[in-house]
Design a protein around this motif. Structure first.
Motif, mmCIF file in Angstrom:
data_model
loop_
_atom_site.group_PDB
_atom_site.id
_atom_site.type_symbol
_atom_site.label_atom_id
_atom_site.label_comp_id
_atom_site.label_asym_id
_atom_site.label_seq_id
_atom_site.Cartn_x
_atom_site.Cartn_y
_atom_site.Cartn_z
ATOM 1 N N ILE A 9 0.836 -1.202 0.000
ATOM 2 C CA ILE A 9 0.000 0.000 0.000
ATOM 3 C C ILE A 9 0.873 1.256 0.000
ATOM 4 O O ILE A 9 0.648 2.190 -0.767
ATOM 5 N N ALA A 10 1.886 1.267 0.848
ATOM 6 C CA ALA A 10 2.769 2.430 0.936
ATOM 7 C C ALA A 10 3.509 2.657 -0.373
ATOM 8 O O ALA A 10 3.717 3.796 -0.797
ATOM 9 N N SER A 11 3.911 1.570 -1.047
ATOM 10 C CA SER A 11 4.674 1.704 -2.287
ATOM 11 C C SER A 11 3.851 2.339 -3.388
ATOM 12 O O SER A 11 4.381 2.900 -4.339
ATOM 13 N N GLN A 12 2.532 2.256 -3.264
ATOM 14 C CA GLN A 12 1.652 2.842 -4.275
ATOM 15 C C GLN A 12 1.082 4.184 -3.821
ATOM 16 O O GLN A 12 0.113 4.684 -4.396
ATOM 17 N N GLY A 13 1.673 4.744 -2.778
ATOM 18 C CA GLY A 13 1.258 6.069 -2.328
ATOM 19 C C GLY A 13 0.080 6.061 -1.388
ATOM 20 O O GLY A 13 -0.463 7.122 -1.057
ATOM 21 N N GLY A 14 -0.345 4.889 -0.931
ATOM 22 C CA GLY A 14 -1.491 4.809 -0.047
ATOM 23 C C GLY A 14 -1.128 5.124 1.391
ATOM 24 O O GLY A 14 0.030 5.052 1.799
ATOM 25 N N ASN A 15 -2.137 5.482 2.165
ATOM 26 C CA ASN A 15 -1.945 5.812 3.577
ATOM 27 C C ASN A 15 -2.313 4.584 4.408
ATOM 28 O O ASN A 15 -3.440 4.100 4.360
ATOM 29 N N THR A 16 -1.372 4.081 5.168
ATOM 30 C CA THR A 16 -1.603 2.876 5.960
ATOM 31 C C THR A 16 -1.932 3.191 7.423
ATOM 32 O O THR A 16 -2.142 2.274 8.214
#
Length: 475
Positions: free
Chosen positions: A77-84
């Motif tokens: 998720i983080a690698s795709q710019g998502g907020n975890t």
């Protein structure tokens, strides 16, 4: 169910499915950045504040979930710019359990994912990975494998599991349909103050002129395909030839591989040839709108065919391209001078079969509607129509599709729709899509309720204290 709740469920569902489907693939796209940045910035979280030692934390049928799988989920998720920040380990585990149950049940339902399919996906994705990071050894190192072969074995298992899960999801929802009465009832249940707002849209039409290819140029392509065919008959690899020579970007990295049934959306000429061949047979060169093909059938399973193909399109000469542009300019002049309407010109003079019959009107590939929401419109198309006034016809525009085919086209905006609150009559297609999505979500929820009861599921340790959306603990 209120629309706000529906939208939340729908968004969550799509995001989580995307996360799962791209779980191992997209991380490699930016593997260097992940290794340097994401890992350093995202500490391993704990369950209820306690540090966990990696090990099996859950079992679903024949599948297991490791504690480290949850950490990998955060990385993806983080690698795709998502907020975890707001995603708990319990929520991440819940999604992993769903994926395992999909895959487990796919096997129980005799859904087959062939080795050839896995090899095809492997080739395509490894090629992409190498293009992005430059060296497969970096990928191997990232996943802490000792060799390329060990990584490939590991990755093949992941790809197979993903494909099984995907096939199972498709099977659950494929027969879910929605009636006009259900759409109407769905819309009536939405409170007025919760009606969605749809953005500004437009309807667009186009006329396409294709450069004419000479018979001599066509024969050169057929001769080349015949030579490739003969090489394969004498022992060469069809898959290797497809990688080297096919101009189909969707299948060439895969060795030309496709799996299809008669309902698969391929052009008629392609399907007619594909379903006329026996296993191991190679077709003669034949023509479609994309160019010339040869097909080799790998396997026939009932109504399904696994095949490989090679596509080569004839080279278009500069003089033919110039002639196509001049023809488009002449058509435009007739429309501007009111000798003929745009729709009439499209029906009689456009070379694009797909839009010719309906006066050149384009269909939005994402919605199957004639409307294009401006904020979601393809940037190239938006750039071509954004400055057009009502009923204005563009100058001839050179267009190159994803297969390299060049044409000229004229574009006009036939209708503009301002931003507005949902209206049942005007927005039926969009409302139907929302209603169908809700029905599909309900079908999946019902499927989970049933299969969880019938499947061996065990969750270990502190994860048993999690609150899940599904009844994984069978309470």
């Amino acid at each position: 169910m209120s629309l706000k709740k529906l939208q939340l469920k729908t968004i969550d569902y799509k995001v989580v499915l995307t996360m799962c489907f791209l779980f191992f693939f997209n991380s490699i796209i930016s593997a260097q950045e992940i290794i340097k940045d994401v890992v350093a910035e995202k500490p391993v979280e704990t369950v209820h504040g306690k540090q966990k030692i990696d090990g099996i934390i859950a079992t679903v049928g024949d599948y297991i979930v490791l504690d480290s799988d949850i950490d990998k989920g955060y990385l993806e998720i983080a690698s795709q710019g998502g907020n975890t920040k707001d995603i708990t380990r319990c929520q991440m585990l819940g999604k992993l359990l769903e994926d395992k149950l999909y895959a487990h049940q796919a096997i129980q339902d005799s859904i087959i994912v062939s080795d050839a399919e896995v090899r095809g996906m492997m080739e395509e994705r490894l090629n992409y990975m190498i293009q992005q990071v430059g060296d497969i050894n970096k990928v191997v190192e990232y996943y802490k494998k000792s060799s390329v072969e060990e990584f490939k074995t590991y990755f093949a298992d992941i790809l197979k599991e993903q494909k099984l899960a995907s096939e199972m999801r498709d099977k659950i929802v494929k027969d879910v349909e929605i009636t006009p009465e259900e759409v109407r009832n769905f819309f009536k249940k939405i409170p007025k103050d919760e009606l969605p707002t749809f953005g500004a849209e437009m309807e667009v039409a186009q006329i396409v002129t294709e450069p004419k290819v000479s018979n001599e140029d066509k024969q050169k392509v057929k001769d080349r395909l015949n030579a490739i065919r003969q090489d394969v008959l004498e022992g060469s690899s069809f898959a290797t030839k497809a990688v080297l020579y096919s101009q189909d970007p969707g299948s060439a990295p895969n060795g030309g591989y496709y799996k299809m049934t008669r309902k698969t959306p391929f052009v008629k000429e392609f399907k007619d040839v594909a379903f006329s061949l026996q296993e191991g047979e190679i077709s003669q060169p034949f023509e479609t709108t994309f160019g010339f093909h040869i097909i080799m059938v790998d396997k026939i399973k009932g109504q399904e065919v696994e095949l490989r193909h090679i596509l080569i399109a004839p080279v278009v000469s500069e003089s033919a391209l110039k002639e196509a542009k001049e023809r488009a300019a002449n058509i435009r002049e007739k429309i501007v001078s009111k000798q003929i309407t745009f729709a009439e010109a499209a029906r009689t003079e456009s070379d694009e079969k797909e839009t010719r019959a309906n006066g050149g009107t384009l269909i939005n590939p994402n919605t199957q509607d004639t409307r294009f929401e401006l904020t979601k419109m393809d940037p190239t198309l938006y750039g071509q129509v954004s400055n057009l006034k009502d009923d204005e016809v563009s100058q001839p525009l050179l267009n190159t599709d994803d297969k390299g085919k060049k044409t000229y086209k004229l574009i006009t905006v036939t209708n503009r729709i301002d931003e507005h609150t949902a209206d049942y009559a005007k927005d039926y297609t969009k409302i139907k899509e929302l209603a169908l999505k809700e029905k599909q979500i309900n079908a999946i929820a019902k499927w989970f309720d049933t299969k969880i009861k019938d499947t061996y599921i065990k969750i270990i340790g502190e994860y048993r204290d999690c609150t899940f959306a599904n009844n994984w603990l069978k309470k």
